[in-house]
Each structure stands twice: as structure tokens, then as C-alpha cells.
Enzyme design. Structure first.
Site, PDB file in Angstrom:
ATOM      1  N   HIS A  26       0.841  -1.372  -0.002  1.00  0.00           N
ATOM      2  CA  HIS A  26      -0.365   0.478  -0.402  1.00  0.00           C
ATOM      3  C   HIS A  26       0.853   1.038   0.383  1.00  0.00           C
ATOM      4  O   HIS A  26       0.839   2.766  -1.092  1.00  0.00           O
ATOM      5  CB  HIS A  26      -1.377  -0.173   1.119  1.00  0.00           C
ATOM      6  CG  HIS A  26      -1.919   1.154   1.560  1.00  0.00           C
ATOM      7  ND1 HIS A  26      -2.939   1.446   0.741  1.00  0.00           N
ATOM      8  CD2 HIS A  26      -1.511   1.995   1.617  1.00  0.00           C
ATOM      9  CE1 HIS A  26      -3.436   1.914   1.552  1.00  0.00           C
ATOM     10  NE2 HIS A  26      -3.351   2.942   1.789  1.00  0.00           N
ATOM     11  N   GLU A  27       2.206   1.903   0.795  1.00  0.00           N
ATOM     12  CA  GLU A  27       3.053   2.069   0.665  1.00  0.00           C
ATOM     13  C   GLU A  27       3.270   2.652   0.153  1.00  0.00           C
ATOM     14  O   GLU A  27       4.340   3.655  -0.280  1.00  0.00           O
ATOM     15  CB  GLU A  27       3.283   2.977   2.283  1.00  0.00           C
ATOM     16  CG  GLU A  27       2.230   2.767   3.948  1.00  0.00           C
ATOM     17  CD  GLU A  27       1.559   3.814   3.408  1.00  0.00           C
ATOM     18  OE1 GLU A  27       1.939   5.003   3.143  1.00  0.00           O
ATOM     19  OE2 GLU A  27       0.932   3.708   4.339  1.00  0.00           O
ATOM     20  N   HIS A  30       1.778   5.171  -2.680  1.00  0.00           N
ATOM     21  CA  HIS A  30       2.366   6.098  -2.398  1.00  0.00           C
ATOM     22  C   HIS A  30       3.471   6.848  -2.735  1.00  0.00           C
ATOM     23  O   HIS A  30       3.644   7.513  -3.215  1.00  0.00           O
ATOM     24  CB  HIS A  30       2.091   6.474  -1.125  1.00  0.00           C
ATOM     25  CG  HIS A  30       0.364   6.034  -0.627  1.00  0.00           C
ATOM     26  ND1 HIS A  30      -0.815   6.642  -1.490  1.00  0.00           N
ATOM     27  CD2 HIS A  30      -0.093   6.288   0.584  1.00  0.00           C
ATOM     28  CE1 HIS A  30      -1.944   6.621  -0.672  1.00  0.00           C
ATOM     29  NE2 HIS A  30      -1.331   5.524   0.569  1.00  0.00           N
TER      30      HIS A  30
END
Length: 297
Positions: A26-27, A30
Site C-alpha cells: 500500500h505505502e 504512494h
């Protein structure tokens, strides 16, 4: 008690590992989009502060933090709590267009979706369909298959001339023939029979596939382990009675607790036999015999 504690800790460990992978992916979404958009990434952290360990590489600090339930990417000009001081520099998050900022925020969930899709594709490619190496069947009572003459233990060799080697192929072939009907070639005892199934566009034929008698695990210290049964062995008869399904085999064994029976099986095409005495167990108020095996998965 100790075993329960160990099992709990192992479960927690697996949970944290799985959570860590999901958070990292997920990170990473980003992080990659922010980098691509020219936004300075100040910190990439697995877990929440305080920091446990970390290192600096270029403009970004990479670290693992003590609170394991999440993670974060700290970009210039953006704070999780309150407002981060900004200078209007071109590498800061607020300096970018609305579209870029939305892309950075949406990249995390999108990365999780792509990761899940990739994992599914890999698992599907490696393991394929959930199937059994069995085409032995039994008809449901009062079903179309029973009315057509299909019997318990029949082994389907082909459907409409197309050979079937496992449960998946059999089910696909039966589904394909629902609207026009199908002709099954089955092996019954020592003979070959043809079963004609009528069209059944609004119903199913009522056929259940029988789990094969292939051993998955022989538990240590059990009668099965004592006679050398192992993974992949195919049990063919119990005390002289041929068996084509796990259910039939289990019923014959369970009916003979603490009695010596002759077990027959095949291993790599070689026929083997041995006398075995099933352990006596209580199933409610009924005595049953078990030999300590589970089916092949």
C-alpha cells in the site's frame, strides 16, 4: 497450556507478517507515484513511531517502527496530524496539481488491488483449479442420473466421447451437455456401460463425485503408519471388498474396531497388502474403528 501459547504466538506472527506485506504494498504505491511526480518523500515507514531501526538513502529515511499495525509515507508539505510547514517549493505536495495529489492518495489502494490480482494470477497459474483425481460418482436419490441408470461407484471414462480424467473436467463436460443431454461411458465392476442423460436445461443431473481413496497423511503412531501407508498410496480394498470412494472405505473400516482386517492398496502401480487392526474410538455411544489417515488434498 504451553502448546496453546505457542500456537497463539505463531498465529499472531503470521498475522503481522501478512499485515506487513499489505502495508508495504500500500505505502509503496504512494511512494512510487510521489517520486514519479517529483514530490520529495521524507520517510517510508513500516509501523508507526517510535522508530525501531532505519537508514537514510538519498532524501528518504527508510525505517521500521515499533507499532506494527500500519505504516506511512511522509511527503514534503503534508502531515498526517495538523499542518506541515510549507515553503511553496516545487517538490512539495501542496504545490502539485489536484490531479497529481489525487493520484498520490489513490495509489495506495490501487497498488493493493493490483497486488491481489497478481497473487491470484500466480496462485491460479501454479495450482490451477480445485479438483480431485476422481471421476467415480454416485447419483442422488430420485435424480435424473439415477433414473438414467447411473449407480454408486460408477467411474466415468468419457462424456460424449471426450475423455475426463478428474472432477473438474467431468463437471465441465456435464455442464456443457445440460441443454442437449449427454452420453456417459462408465466403468462398472469389470464391464463398460453407456448411460444416456436427457436434456436438463432447468435442472441438474444429480451427480455427486466421490472422493478417491488416496492417502494424504498417515498420522505417526497410528495403525496406518505401522503398516507403512504413506502419502499418495491408493487404497483399493478393505478385507476383500473393493472400494472406489473415501466414504465407502471409511464405513468399512469404522465397522471393524479392534478387529484384524486385510487392507489392499497400490503404490506407484505396485499392489500391496497388510493386516491392520483399527483403533477403537467412541463416536457418541457407538464404537468405531479408525486407522489414522486423512485424504489426499
Amino acid at each position: 497450556m504451553l502448546a496453546s501459547v505457542i500456537d497463539f504466538l505463531v498465529t499472531v506472527g503470521y498475522f503481522l507478517i501478512a499485515l506487513g506485506v499489505l502495508v508495504f504494498v500500500h505505502e509503496l504505491g504512494h511512494f512510487l507515484v510521489a517520486k514519479r511526480a517529483g514530490i520529495r518523500v521524507e520517510r517510508f515507514s513500516l509501523g508507526y513511531p517510535p522508530k525501531m531501526i532505519g537508514f537514510q538513502w538519498g532524501e528518504t529515511e527508510y525505517c521500521i517502527s515499533w507499532v506494527p499495525f500500519g505504516g506511512y509515507v511522509k511527503v514534503a508539505g503534508m502531515a498526517d496530524v495538523g499542518e506541515d510547514e510549507t515553503m511553496g517549493a516545487p517538490w512539495e505536495f501542496p504545490s502539485k496539481s489536484v490531479g497529481i495529489r489525487m493520484a498520490v492518495i489513490a495509489a495506495g489502494p490501487l497498488m493493493n488491488f493490483l497486488f491481489a490480482f497478481a497473487v491470484f494470477a500466480v496462485v491460479y497459474g501454479v495450482y490451477g483449479h480445485d479438483t480431485m483425481a476422481s471421476t467415480a460418482v454416485t447419483p442422488i436419490e430420485d435424480s435424473m442420473a439415477a433414473a438414467a441408470g447411473l449407480e454408486h461407484g460408477d467411474v466415468v471414462l468419457d462424456v460424449d466421447g471426450t475423455e475426463v480424467d478428474n472432477s473438474y473436467e467431468l463437471l465441465r463436460a456435464l455442464e456443457a451437455g445440460l441443454e442437449k443431454g449427454s452420453v456417459l461411458t462408465v466403468q462398472r465392476a469389470a464391464g463398460i456401460r453407456r448411460i444416456e442423460l436427457p436434456a436438463a436445461s432447468d435442472a441438474a443431473y444429480g451427480i455427486r463425485i466421490l472422493r478417491p481413496t488416496t492417502v494424504g497423511i498417515a498420522d505417526p503412531g497410528t495403525p496406518a503408519a505401522g503398516i507403512g501407508l504413506g502419502r499418495g498410496d491408493h487404497i483399493t480394498a478393505v478385507d476383500g471388498t473393493p472400494v472406489v470412494s473415501w466414504y465407502d472405505m471409511r464405513m468399512l473400516i469404522s465397522a471393524r474396531p479392534a478387529e484384524s482386517i486385510l487392507l489392499s492398496w497400490e503404490r506407484d502401480g505396485v499392489a500391496m497388502t497388510a493386516d491392520i487392526i483399527p483403533e477403537e474410538r467412541m463416536d457418541g455411544d457407538k464404537r468405531i474403528g479408525v486407522i489414522g489417515i486423512s485424504p489426499f488434498e
